[in-house]
Design a protein around this motif. Sequence first.
Motif, PDB file in Angstrom:
ATOM      1  N   GLU A  36       2.927   0.334   9.653  1.00  0.00           N
ATOM      2  CA  GLU A  36       1.489   0.549   9.490  1.00  0.00           C
ATOM      3  C   GLU A  36       1.104   0.561   8.010  1.00  0.00           C
ATOM      4  O   GLU A  36       0.096  -0.016   7.608  1.00  0.00           O
ATOM      5  N   PHE A  37       1.929   1.212   7.193  1.00  0.00           N
ATOM      6  CA  PHE A  37       1.674   1.251   5.751  1.00  0.00           C
ATOM      7  C   PHE A  37       1.698  -0.155   5.159  1.00  0.00           C
ATOM      8  O   PHE A  37       0.812  -0.527   4.391  1.00  0.00           O
ATOM      9  N   LEU A  38       2.713  -0.947   5.505  1.00  0.00           N
ATOM     10  CA  LEU A  38       2.832  -2.294   4.948  1.00  0.00           C
ATOM     11  C   LEU A  38       1.652  -3.175   5.339  1.00  0.00           C
ATOM     12  O   LEU A  38       1.171  -3.970   4.535  1.00  0.00           O
ATOM     13  N   ALA A  39       1.173  -3.025   6.561  1.00  0.00           N
ATOM     14  CA  ALA A  39       0.006  -3.793   6.992  1.00  0.00           C
ATOM     15  C   ALA A  39      -1.236  -3.375   6.212  1.00  0.00           C
ATOM     16  O   ALA A  39      -2.046  -4.208   5.802  1.00  0.00           O
ATOM     17  N   ALA A  42      -1.220  -4.532   2.490  1.00  0.00           N
ATOM     18  CA  ALA A  42      -1.468  -5.962   2.334  1.00  0.00           C
ATOM     19  C   ALA A  42      -2.968  -6.267   2.367  1.00  0.00           C
ATOM     20  O   ALA A  42      -3.408  -7.248   1.772  1.00  0.00           O
ATOM     21  N   ASP A  43      -3.738  -5.425   3.045  1.00  0.00           N
ATOM     22  CA  ASP A  43      -5.172  -5.670   3.203  1.00  0.00           C
ATOM     23  C   ASP A  43      -6.035  -5.069   2.104  1.00  0.00           C
ATOM     24  O   ASP A  43      -7.130  -5.554   1.851  1.00  0.00           O
ATOM     25  N   GLY A  44      -5.590  -3.979   1.489  1.00  0.00           N
ATOM     26  CA  GLY A  44      -6.460  -3.272   0.558  1.00  0.00           C
ATOM     27  C   GLY A  44      -5.863  -3.134  -0.829  1.00  0.00           C
ATOM     28  O   GLY A  44      -4.900  -3.806  -1.191  1.00  0.00           O
ATOM     29  N   ASP A  45      -6.454  -2.243  -1.608  1.00  0.00           N
ATOM     30  CA  ASP A  45      -5.978  -1.941  -2.955  1.00  0.00           C
ATOM     31  C   ASP A  45      -4.675  -1.147  -2.845  1.00  0.00           C
ATOM     32  O   ASP A  45      -4.686  -0.011  -2.347  1.00  0.00           O
ATOM     33  N   PRO A  46      -3.549  -1.704  -3.266  1.00  0.00           N
ATOM     34  CA  PRO A  46      -2.261  -1.022  -3.077  1.00  0.00           C
ATOM     35  C   PRO A  46      -2.195   0.368  -3.705  1.00  0.00           C
ATOM     36  O   PRO A  46      -1.633   1.285  -3.108  1.00  0.00           O
ATOM     37  N   GLN A  47      -2.770   0.550  -4.875  1.00  0.00           N
ATOM     38  CA  GLN A  47      -2.706   1.854  -5.533  1.00  0.00           C
ATOM     39  C   GLN A  47      -3.454   2.921  -4.734  1.00  0.00           C
ATOM     40  O   GLN A  47      -2.965   4.028  -4.538  1.00  0.00           O
ATOM     41  N   ALA A  48      -4.633   2.592  -4.240  1.00  0.00           N
ATOM     42  CA  ALA A  48      -5.411   3.547  -3.459  1.00  0.00           C
ATOM     43  C   ALA A  48      -4.737   3.849  -2.126  1.00  0.00           C
ATOM     44  O   ALA A  48      -4.730   4.995  -1.671  1.00  0.00           O
TER      45      ALA A  48
END
Length: 73
Positions: A36-39, A42-48
């Motif tokens: 779930e985290f990896l999905a 991939a879609d949003g701002d990785p830092q946030a």
Amino acid sequence: MGTPQGFAYDEHADGSVRITHHGRKATTLRGPRAAEFLAEVADGDPQAVMARWTGNYRRGNERTARNHPRNRR
């Protein structure tokens, strides 16, 4: 405050994900939570996304949230 900085993550062969903050381990995700985290990353701002998953996102907005009508008692 702006976007959180200093987060990184590593995927491991066993499917787990290790999230670090400034080189120190923040959390390890395994199984469906890791997927779930990896999905999401991939879609949003990785830092946030990493800040939210580690619980390190509440910086500077606590007072504003406390005064919101929904949170008043």
